[in-house]
Design a protein around this motif. Structure first.
Motif, mmCIF file in Angstrom:
data_model
loop_
_atom_site.group_PDB
_atom_site.id
_atom_site.type_symbol
_atom_site.label_atom_id
_atom_site.label_comp_id
_atom_site.label_asym_id
_atom_site.label_seq_id
_atom_site.Cartn_x
_atom_site.Cartn_y
_atom_site.Cartn_z
ATOM 1 N N CYS A 19 0.848 -1.193 0.000
ATOM 2 C CA CYS A 19 0.000 0.000 0.000
ATOM 3 C C CYS A 19 0.883 1.242 0.000
ATOM 4 O O CYS A 19 1.796 1.367 0.809
ATOM 5 C CB CYS A 19 -0.885 -0.025 1.251
ATOM 6 N N CYS A 22 0.392 3.529 3.375
ATOM 7 C CA CYS A 22 0.924 3.182 4.700
ATOM 8 C C CYS A 22 2.089 2.182 4.648
ATOM 9 O O CYS A 22 2.604 1.782 5.684
ATOM 10 C CB CYS A 22 -0.189 2.630 5.587
ATOM 11 N N CYS A 45 -5.764 -2.557 1.027
ATOM 12 C CA CYS A 45 -4.795 -2.596 2.119
ATOM 13 C C CYS A 45 -5.308 -3.498 3.240
ATOM 14 O O CYS A 45 -6.491 -3.473 3.576
ATOM 15 C CB CYS A 45 -4.571 -1.171 2.637
ATOM 16 N N CYS A 50 -6.205 1.665 7.730
ATOM 17 C CA CYS A 50 -5.894 2.385 6.497
ATOM 18 C C CYS A 50 -7.056 2.258 5.510
ATOM 19 O O CYS A 50 -7.680 3.236 5.141
ATOM 20 C CB CYS A 50 -4.595 1.848 5.895
ATOM 21 N N HIS A 52 -7.142 1.629 2.415
ATOM 22 C CA HIS A 52 -6.904 2.139 1.066
ATOM 23 C C HIS A 52 -7.206 1.044 0.031
ATOM 24 O O HIS A 52 -6.710 -0.069 0.136
ATOM 25 C CB HIS A 52 -5.428 2.580 0.991
HETATM 26 ZN ZN LIG Z 1 -2.589 1.121 3.697
#
Ligand SMILES: [Zn+2]
Length: 96
Positions: A19, A22, A45, A50, A52
């Motif tokens: 990711c 992060c 992710c 997170c 994402h």
């Molecule tokens: Zn992430």
């Protein structure tokens, strides 16, 4: 962004997507074939904080050694490696 977890064993490595938000591991949950050489990987992710989700593109770049299944290529590479006069001699022999 893309990382091989097993760089030293050919073919045994599992592709790992990282990711970019992060730097933690992401899961590939879907893939979309764009062509024989390009596909999009839909990633999410693994860090729940997170969350994402994103798309990465995986693309074929170039061949390191030709496929053993492609005999024509091997013959061509071999012919190309010969000096011109030997190539001519071989070709005229094979046509007899
Ligand atoms: Zn992430």
């Amino acid at each position: 962004m893309l990382k091989s977890t097993n760089k030293h064993k050919r073919g045994a490595g599992k592709l790992q997507v990282i990711c970019k938000a992060c730097d933690k591991k992401a899961a590939i949950y879907s893939r979309k074939e764009i062509s024989k050489e390009v596909c999009d990987l839909y990633c999410s992710c693994r860090d729940p904080e997170c969350g994402h989700t994103f798309v990465v593109t995986l693309a074929f770049k170039h061949t390191l050694s030709p496929s053993a299944r492609d005999g024509k290529n091997i013959a061509l590479e071999f012919l190309k490696s010969l000096p011109a006069h030997e190539r001519q001699a071989l070709l005229s022999q094979s046509l007899q």
